[in-house]
Design a protein around this motif. Structure first.
Motif, short mmCIF file in Angstrom:
data_model
loop_
_atom_site.label_atom_id
_atom_site.label_comp_id
_atom_site.label_asym_id
_atom_site.label_seq_id
_atom_site.Cartn_x
_atom_site.Cartn_y
_atom_site.Cartn_z
N GLY A 1 -27.61 4.78 -17.72
CA GLY A 1 -27.05 4.82 -19.06
C GLY A 1 -25.55 4.78 -19.14
N ARG A 2 -24.88 4.48 -18.06
CA ARG A 2 -23.41 4.40 -18.10
C ARG A 2 -22.97 3.19 -18.94
N GLU A 3 -23.76 2.12 -18.85
CA GLU A 3 -23.51 0.93 -19.66
C GLU A 3 -24.83 0.45 -20.25
N TYR A 4 -24.77 -0.17 -21.41
CA TYR A 4 -25.97 -0.73 -22.03
C TYR A 4 -26.35 -2.02 -21.32
N GLN A 5 -27.63 -2.21 -21.04
CA GLN A 5 -28.09 -3.45 -20.43
C GLN A 5 -28.65 -4.35 -21.53
N ALA B 1 -31.49 6.12 -21.58
CA ALA B 1 -30.43 6.98 -21.07
C ALA B 1 -29.11 6.71 -21.80
N TRP B 2 -28.82 5.44 -22.05
CA TRP B 2 -27.58 5.08 -22.75
C TRP B 2 -27.55 5.69 -24.15
N ILE B 3 -28.66 5.60 -24.87
CA ILE B 3 -28.74 6.18 -26.20
C ILE B 3 -28.56 7.70 -26.12
N MET B 4 -29.18 8.32 -25.13
CA MET B 4 -29.07 9.78 -25.00
C MET B 4 -27.65 10.21 -24.67
N ARG B 5 -26.91 9.36 -23.97
CA ARG B 5 -25.51 9.70 -23.69
C ARG B 5 -24.64 9.59 -24.94
N LYS B 6 -25.04 8.69 -25.87
CA LYS B 6 -24.21 8.43 -27.04
C LYS B 6 -24.55 9.31 -28.24
N ASP C 1 -28.66 -7.83 -29.47
CA ASP C 1 -29.79 -7.77 -28.56
C ASP C 1 -31.06 -7.48 -29.35
N ARG C 2 -32.22 -7.73 -28.75
CA ARG C 2 -33.49 -7.28 -29.30
C ARG C 2 -33.80 -5.95 -28.64
N VAL C 3 -33.54 -4.85 -29.31
CA VAL C 3 -33.68 -3.53 -28.71
C VAL C 3 -35.14 -3.15 -28.56
N ILE C 4 -35.95 -3.37 -29.58
CA ILE C 4 -37.36 -3.01 -29.56
C ILE C 4 -38.11 -3.92 -30.53
N THR C 5 -39.33 -4.27 -30.21
CA THR C 5 -40.15 -5.08 -31.10
C THR C 5 -41.30 -4.23 -31.63
N ARG C 6 -41.91 -4.69 -32.72
CA ARG C 6 -43.04 -3.95 -33.29
C ARG C 6 -44.20 -3.90 -32.31
N ALA C 7 -44.44 -5.00 -31.60
CA ALA C 7 -45.54 -5.02 -30.62
C ALA C 7 -45.30 -4.00 -29.53
N GLU C 8 -44.06 -3.85 -29.11
CA GLU C 8 -43.74 -2.87 -28.07
C GLU C 8 -43.99 -1.46 -28.55
#
Length: 321
Positions: A295-299, A164-169, A255-262
């Motif tokens: 998505g108001r703030e990034y976690q 949601a945060w990415i979609m807001r930005k 931060d670690r946003v996404i990993t290859r395994a994910e």
């Protein structure tokens, strides 16, 4: 009485917190094993706190004495040699915990794994989950292995909130490939309910915990955007491009946003289940009621966890987490 004491690893975290909360509401005595004792206590002292120190086996045994059920949510999200933790170490630590539970006389272990770990051979995250499941099955302990898909609800919602945060930005949102792979989110309250029900049983069992609704990933993302009241162009992108974009964003966000395994797990349908869904709360209703606040703030997952050496987590890339 021993039947009233339940031990939860990581009760100040996400899944562990909701298990502890449910147990307390049922009048159970709850103890947590954690190495995040400096976090704010959401239970105002109602949960007894013991350190989760895998290098002190006798302390583990003592912390588990008198417990009826151990709920193990401990794991690590990724390998990090600089911080001296990886999936292999997590497997060894789980074995120590299972051995300590047996020596302490714990009646039953409820262990958090992940949906379809055996369908992702060669990926250390999933391979570690498979090995840990095997160790528990061969331990002689009474056990329930629970395999959640994707968590939602409960306030944290890292995956959903950060989508949601990415979609807001950004006016364009990329899905890995064509986004036709399935996703079956489950509410954390359903996960805690089913886990506690299985903890009360004596049957050795392995069960997926999935929600009642199944979406394609593209439908899932579209529903999040619609609930927020934003319209975004959703486009397919090659997985490697998505991973690289996540790496660059991670540098900016620390931060670690996404990993290859994910990414691989998502695209290979590992966040959905062919078993009868045990969840009751629907994602479509929940997102409709909560989407405007997301998505108001990034976690920042890494900052919240405050990884030091060996830190518990909730179970999965599913929580991204």
């Amino acid at each position: 009485m021993s039947s009233q004491l339940h031990v939860v690893t990581g009760a100040f975290g996400y899944s562990g917190r909701w298990i502890a909360k449910q147990l307390l509401s049922e009048g159970k005595q709850v103890r947590t094993l954690t190495n995040a004792a400096t976090r704010d206590d959401p239970f105002d002292g109602a949960v007894e706190v013991h350190p989760l120190n895998f290098d002190d086996y006798e302390s583990l045994v003592d912390s588990l004495r008198g417990a009826d059920v151990l709920y193990n949510t401990y794991w690590v999200r990724y390998n990090d040699n600089q911080r001296n933790f990886d999936h292999g170490i997590a497997v060894e630590n789980c074995k120590k915990l299972f051995d300590a539970a047996a020596e302490a006389g714990v009646r039953r272990v409820v262990h958090f794994s992940v949906a379809k770990p055996d369908q992702a051979p060669g990926w250390t995250y999933f391979a570690g989950k498979v090995e840990t499941e095997r160790l528990l099955r061969e331990s002689g302990q009474s056990y329930a292995i629970v395999r959640p898909t994707v968590f939602f609800g409960g306030g944290r919602n890292v995956l959903i909130n950060n989508i949601a945060w990415i979609m807001r930005k950004i006016p364009i949102f990329g899905v890995f490939g064509f986004g036709k792979y399935p996703i079956q989110p489950v509410h954390i309250r359903d996960v805690s309910r089913v886990s506690i029900e299985l903890g009360a049983s004596d049957e050795n069992i392995t069960r997926d915990i999935a929600g009642p609704e199944r979406f394609t990933y593209r439908e899932f993302v579209s529903l999040i955007g619609k609930s927020m009241g934003v319209r975004r162009l959703i486009i397919p992108i090659p997985p490697i491009i998505g991973w690289l974009a996540g790496q660059m964003l991670g540098i900016f966000l620390r931060d670690r946003v996404i990993t290859r395994a994910e990414i691989r797990g998502l695209m290979n349908g590992l966040v959905a289940s062919e078993e009868e869904p045990l969840g009751e709360i629907t994602f479509s209703k929940w997102i409709g009621e909560n989407g405007s606040d997301l998505g108001r703030e990034y976690q920042n997952d890494l900052q919240e966890r405050r990884y030091n050496c060996l830190l518990y987590t909730s179970p999965s890339p599913r929580d991204v987490e």
